[in-house]
Design an enzyme around this catalytic site. Sequence first.
Site, PDB file in Angstrom:
ATOM      1  N   ASP A  15     -16.263   1.252 -15.450  1.00  0.00           N
ATOM      2  CA  ASP A  15     -15.440   1.158 -14.151  1.00  0.00           C
ATOM      3  C   ASP A  15     -14.428   0.057 -14.224  1.00  0.00           C
ATOM      4  O   ASP A  15     -13.391  -0.398 -13.646  1.00  0.00           O
ATOM      5  CB  ASP A  15     -16.372   1.073 -13.045  1.00  0.00           C
ATOM      6  CG  ASP A  15     -15.587   0.939 -11.642  1.00  0.00           C
ATOM      7  OD1 ASP A  15     -14.719   1.544 -11.626  1.00  0.00           O
ATOM      8  OD2 ASP A  15     -16.442   0.266 -10.537  1.00  0.00           O
ATOM      9  N   GLY A  48     -11.497   3.567  -5.100  1.00  0.00           N
ATOM     10  CA  GLY A  48     -10.985   4.160  -3.751  1.00  0.00           C
ATOM     11  C   GLY A  48     -12.050   4.581  -2.875  1.00  0.00           C
ATOM     12  O   GLY A  48     -13.243   3.803  -2.614  1.00  0.00           O
TER      13      GLY A  48
END
Length: 394
Positions: free
Chosen positions: A281, A71
């Site tokens: 991630d 984000g």
Amino acid sequence: MSTLASQPFHLMIKPAGAACNLACRYCYYLAKKSLYPGSACRMDDATLERVTAAYLQAHPGPEVVFGWQGGEPLLMGREFFARALELQTRYARLEQRVTNTLQTNGTLVDDDWAAFFAEHHFLIGISIDGPADLHDRYRLDGGGLQSHARVLAGLEHLQRYQVEYNALVTVNRGNVEHPLRVYQHLTDLGISFLQFIPIVERQAPGSRKVTAETVRPERYGEFLCAIFNHWARQDVGRVFVQLFDITLAAWLGGVPPLCVFGPTCGNALVVEHNGDLYACDHFVFPEYRRGAVTFENLRDLVEGPAQRAFGTAKASELPNECRQCPVIMICGGDCPKHRLRLAADDKLISYLCPAYRRFFEHSANVLQAMAAEVHAGRTAANVMDVLRQAEGIS
């Protein structure tokens, strides 16, 4: 409090989760909103304090890096990061040095943000994919509007306040065809630290088919070689390209200092906005959730059997083709996320194998010459004169 881990580790913290003011067409993280239906994806103060304290108490090294990503982390506002700095000061051990890095799309950076980053010595990564026509092919906002001009405005603020920054360049199906245009655009902007990140995304979880935005391996290899050829003759010591530095480090006899090229992985984990810890991630999926970070448990989550198995599988599941490859000491088999192609022994091999083998073999002689200069106590930049003289270039 959590006791010290046996080895250093890194947390990538996503305080706004997958929330972003852009909707880049190749983004792998926007879909993670589905893990938290109904959530506003904002880290609250209690979670921030819990994660900060646990990280600083469990980390064994003298230097701890807080990596803020998304984000878009700037959606949290400056008060959130001011609070984060206060908590870091409160919970850091006497011998610890704390630094902060933050990755942003750049569109929200203004004078106030730039002044804040400068005052508190943040290292900023700014995402830009090249000139406007290449950048705006995929990096659009939710309304389909282009973002390149807004990124350049953010970059100018960082430069005006002398914020330390680098550029993260995603290499995709479009800009891979224009390596020198991309490189020249970025260096003309005054950017001297570059990371090239290849886009490799699956059409669906578990699929080995890639998306339309995914870079073609052969073209990515040519992209890297074209930029390397120019850099090695013009810009050594002036422009720093992460992949080139990593490869030089390997030729100097070290282990490549990036998880995707290391022999094992698992020491770079992700914390979501609510404190959930994930293996990596690129593996923010329910089956890779390690648990919620508490004041007491971070060391056990980081060093638990599930995470250790995740890290060692990178080496144990290498196909024979990799084990016999002359550049395995540099690429380490690449990131497990990229292992999409079946090798002859039915194990998975990196989709980018042709690209990396092409680049590592192409660059070997020049980087070995640089390594020799360094070992002799001279500057690696000397190789530029050698190459230009050999080719009759003044």
